[in-house]
Design an enzyme around this catalytic site. Structure first.
Site, mmCIF file in Angstrom:
data_model
loop_
_atom_site.group_PDB
_atom_site.id
_atom_site.type_symbol
_atom_site.label_atom_id
_atom_site.label_comp_id
_atom_site.label_asym_id
_atom_site.label_seq_id
_atom_site.Cartn_x
_atom_site.Cartn_y
_atom_site.Cartn_z
ATOM 1 N N LYS A 14 0.608 -1.573 -0.051
ATOM 2 C CA LYS A 14 0.096 0.189 -0.402
ATOM 3 C C LYS A 14 0.780 1.305 -0.059
ATOM 4 O O LYS A 14 0.584 2.029 -0.598
ATOM 5 C CB LYS A 14 -0.649 0.309 1.529
ATOM 6 C CG LYS A 14 -2.028 -1.744 1.387
ATOM 7 C CD LYS A 14 -3.201 -0.942 2.131
ATOM 8 C CE LYS A 14 -2.546 -0.828 4.040
ATOM 9 N NZ LYS A 14 -2.060 -2.625 3.463
ATOM 10 N N ARG A 89 -10.181 0.173 7.673
ATOM 11 C CA ARG A 89 -9.644 -1.086 8.514
ATOM 12 C C ARG A 89 -10.718 -2.465 8.828
ATOM 13 O O ARG A 89 -11.134 -2.854 8.317
ATOM 14 C CB ARG A 89 -8.810 -0.909 8.820
ATOM 15 C CG ARG A 89 -7.186 -1.582 8.303
ATOM 16 C CD ARG A 89 -6.105 -1.203 9.296
ATOM 17 N NE ARG A 89 -4.938 -2.256 9.348
ATOM 18 C CZ ARG A 89 -4.170 -1.310 9.077
ATOM 19 N NH1 ARG A 89 -3.879 0.115 8.340
ATOM 20 N NH2 ARG A 89 -2.768 -2.079 8.502
ATOM 21 N N ARG A 128 11.310 -6.351 5.590
ATOM 22 C CA ARG A 128 11.321 -5.140 6.268
ATOM 23 C C ARG A 128 12.027 -5.136 7.815
ATOM 24 O O ARG A 128 12.170 -4.330 8.152
ATOM 25 C CB ARG A 128 9.556 -4.758 6.389
ATOM 26 C CG ARG A 128 10.122 -2.572 6.270
ATOM 27 C CD ARG A 128 8.289 -2.684 5.611
ATOM 28 N NE ARG A 128 7.314 -3.223 7.469
ATOM 29 C CZ ARG A 128 5.780 -2.824 6.372
ATOM 30 N NH1 ARG A 128 5.451 -2.840 5.025
ATOM 31 N NH2 ARG A 128 4.846 -3.440 7.896
ATOM 32 N N ARG A 134 10.722 -2.053 12.061
ATOM 33 C CA ARG A 134 9.523 -1.909 13.264
ATOM 34 C C ARG A 134 9.313 -2.789 13.859
ATOM 35 O O ARG A 134 9.004 -4.056 13.229
ATOM 36 C CB ARG A 134 8.441 -2.058 11.277
ATOM 37 C CG ARG A 134 8.215 -0.443 11.357
ATOM 38 C CD ARG A 134 7.119 -0.643 10.259
ATOM 39 N NE ARG A 134 5.473 -1.321 10.371
ATOM 40 C CZ ARG A 134 4.739 -1.268 9.126
ATOM 41 N NH1 ARG A 134 4.382 -0.886 8.401
ATOM 42 N NH2 ARG A 134 3.695 -1.247 9.657
ATOM 43 N N ARG A 145 -1.692 -9.838 12.805
ATOM 44 C CA ARG A 145 -2.059 -9.220 11.495
ATOM 45 C C ARG A 145 -2.773 -10.168 10.849
ATOM 46 O O ARG A 145 -3.623 -9.092 10.342
ATOM 47 C CB ARG A 145 -0.624 -8.323 11.607
ATOM 48 C CG ARG A 145 -0.185 -7.138 12.600
ATOM 49 C CD ARG A 145 0.813 -6.960 12.157
ATOM 50 N NE ARG A 145 1.704 -5.904 11.451
ATOM 51 C CZ ARG A 145 2.428 -5.684 10.432
ATOM 52 N NH1 ARG A 145 3.838 -6.412 10.479
ATOM 53 N NH2 ARG A 145 2.737 -4.857 9.509
#
Ligand code: ATP
Ligand code: MG
Length: 190
Positions: A14, A89, A128, A134, A145
């Site tokens: 996204k 969401r 990532r 993160r 998630r």
């Protein structure tokens, strides 16, 4: 350009495609994940609340998100479209977005859905984690998630379909190909 809602699972790209779309069509960009991470970094009250949910792979409560969204939207320069990245969401957030825009006599625009297989998503998010560190990009939280995405967010695709806004793009192994499919579609809009 009209407003665009970019929709997809964690790691579906996204943010990546939003940056490309913003550059091509000169639009505003609201990433609710980025807004929340910036609040956490600044140590605000909202940031403290958000951190607990994010680190646990859960969604921030709708009432908080809806409030943040309206404030962030009103801070955007007027007269050009905005990409909503990471919002809505939940169905409640989608209904709130629809109402918020209607109150301002703005349209919701189009929804761009990114479909990526889960194996690719997991590989991207773990990669990532190495690059960006993160806190929520670890295998355990990523699985949570995904579960939250399937139970709370994915049903929204049908909601957008009923609004006549849903446009689906499926990952076939190349970012360039994905991007050209998305641009070909967006080029047909005003
Ligand atoms: P990616 O950006 O790679 O697609 P992502 O969708 O998991 O991955 P973000 O959109 O940055 O990442 O969101 C990170 C976290 O922030 C979410 O897991 C959630 O806890 C919180 N969050 C972001 N947007 C919302 C929202 N609209 N409602 C509730 N929580 C949100
Ligand atoms: Mg993102």
């Amino acid at each position: 350009m009209q407003n665009i809602i970019i929709f997809g699972a964690p790691g579906s790209g996204k943010g990546t495609y939003s940056d490309e779309i913003v550059a091509r069509y000169d639009m505003g960009h609201i990433s609710t994940g980025d807004v929340l991470r910036s609040e956490i970094k600044q140590g605000t009250e909202l940031g403290k609340i958000a951190k607990g949910y994010i680190d646990n792979g859960q969604l921030i409560p709708d009432n908080l998100m809806i409030d943040i969204l309206a404030k962030t939207y009103d801070a955007q320069p007027a007269g050009r479209g905005v990409i909503f990245d990471g919002f809505p969401r939940t169905i409640a957030q989608a209904e709130a977005l629809k109402q918020m825009l209607a109150e301002r006599h703005h349209n919701m625009g189009v929804m761009v859905e990114l479909i990526v297989d889960e194996e690719t998503l997991m590989a991207r998010l773990l990669n990532r984690a190495k690059e960006q560190g993160r806190a929520d990009d670890n295998e355990e939280t990523i699985k949570k998630r995904f579960a939250v995405y399937h139970s709370q967010t994915e049903p929204l695709a049908k909601w957008f379909e009923a609004e006549g806004m849903r446009h689906t793009f499926t990952w076939e192994g190349s970012k360039e190909q994905m991007l050209s499919k998305i641009f070909n579609f967006l080029d047909t809009l005003k």
